[in-house]
Design an enzyme around this catalytic site. Structure first.
Site, PDB file in Angstrom:
ATOM      1  CG  HIS A   9     -57.752  17.557 -62.378  1.00  0.00           C
ATOM      2  ND1 HIS A   9     -57.490  16.451 -63.150  1.00  0.00           N
ATOM      3  CD2 HIS A   9     -58.631  17.148 -61.434  1.00  0.00           C
ATOM      4  CE1 HIS A   9     -58.163  15.409 -62.698  1.00  0.00           C
ATOM      5  NE2 HIS A   9     -58.879  15.804 -61.649  1.00  0.00           N
ATOM      6  CD  GLU A  83     -63.326  14.645 -56.888  1.00  0.00           C
ATOM      7  OE1 GLU A  83     -64.140  15.186 -56.098  1.00  0.00           O
ATOM      8  OE2 GLU A  83     -63.462  14.645 -58.118  1.00  0.00           O
TER       9      GLU A  83
END
Length: 324
Positions: A9, A83
């Site tokens: 990202h 994550e």
């Protein structure tokens, strides 16, 4: 054949603090991260994707939405791409290390020990391996928007590596990794390609003591590489006399990197502790250490070459063993 374009990202303010872990769902992209994602979208806009998978965390979804505007297919959210969640305590903190030892000594399996409110590395590997297995049943080109830790795990697991044998892999914000699956085997094509964001470079103030910094760098590089190298070259800011400090972090760093090109001796094995910085078009770059300048750490990169003729468009300076 399955081809995956694996993306990290865009930047958040959390990343500017040189932090990577976390599942904070409300951490958005900052202005820099939006620009990086737009550069990424332009880079891959001509590719025909079959599907887009994304972590369901906000920073990943924002990146995916920016890319989707140029691709035009729906985003499939998958929690397995979240994550790593370290919980309420930094897993590297003295507090957690002592608690981990206590729990382990009490007879609890390492697989069942988790940071306060978080998950352990085995949890991350389990869900990442599950996602990788599902990818092997896909067809065509798949886009995946995820996070640094997940990307690193996916790349390592694709090569059959166990946790204790994981290689350290750098992931810049909005970077591109490319892997292909064919005949039951994953092949790594590209790792951490962020060249599409290089023109988003912040302003830099150069140090005054350029010659002194160069000599420090040469000594460090020779100490690290002399025994395994045929030839060593410095390149980039340190050769051009433009080694300095950025006014904001750039690719996670606050200052210039020391760039080296190295012709290695034959049959040299790369030390496991060196971090893979980039693999692109057959060229491999590693982070091999750092030097301190005015109490700031500057990374030292090593790019492996076969001969200096491969490097045409960059100023470089050969380091001579006899200089020191």
């Amino acid at each position: 054949m399955v081809k995956i374009i694996l993306i990290r990202h865009g930047e958040t303010d959390f990343n500017k603090q040189d932090k990577e872990w976390g599942q904070g769902n409300e951490i958005p992209l900052n202005d820099w991260g939006v620009q990086q994602s737009e550069k990424l979208a332009k880079k891959i806009q001509e590719i025909k994707f079959e599907k887009i998978f994304s972590s369901d965390l906000k920073r990943a979804i924002q990146t995916a939405e920016i890319v989707r505007k140029t691709i035009g297919i729906p985003i499939i959210k998958d929690k397995r791409l979240r994550e790593y969640n370290p919980g309420e305590e930094d897993p590297s903190s003295e507090k957690w290390i002592e608690e981990y030892k206590r729990l382990l000594n009490s007879g609890i399996s390492k697989y069942d020990i988790r940071p306060f409110g978080g998950e352990n590395i085995w949890d991350l590997i389990k869900r990442t391996k599950s996602f990788l297995s599902d990818l092997e049943r896909e067809k065509g080109t798949i886009l995946i928007i995820s996070h640094s830790g997940v990307n690193s795990a996916l790349i390592n697991l694709s090569q059959g590596r166990e946790k204790n044998d994981f290689l350290s892999i750098k992931q810049d914000n909005a970077c591109i990794n490319i892997l292909e699956f064919s005949e039951g085997k994953w092949e790594i094509k590209t790792v951490n390609d962020s060249n599409h964001t290089t023109d988003l470079k912040p302003k830099k103030k150069n140090y005054e003591n350029q010659s002194e910094i160069k000599n420090t760098a040469k000594k460090y590089v020779l100490d690290k590489l002399a025994d395994i190298s045929e030839e060593i070259y410095l390149a980039g800011d340190i050769v051009n006399g433009e080694f300095g400090l950025y006014d904001r972090p750039y690719k996670r760093y606050k200052g210039s990197n020391i760039e080296t090109y190295v012709v290695l001796k034959k049959n040299i094995e790369i030390p496991k502790e060196w971090k893979i910085s980039e693999i692109n078009e057959g060229m491999k770059k590693y982070e091999i250490g750092k030097i301190n300048v005015d109490n700031l750490k500057h990374k030292v990169n090593m790019t492996i070459i076969q001969n200096i003729g491969e490097i045409q468009d960059e100023d470089k300076e050969k380091i001579l063993w006899t200089e020191f």
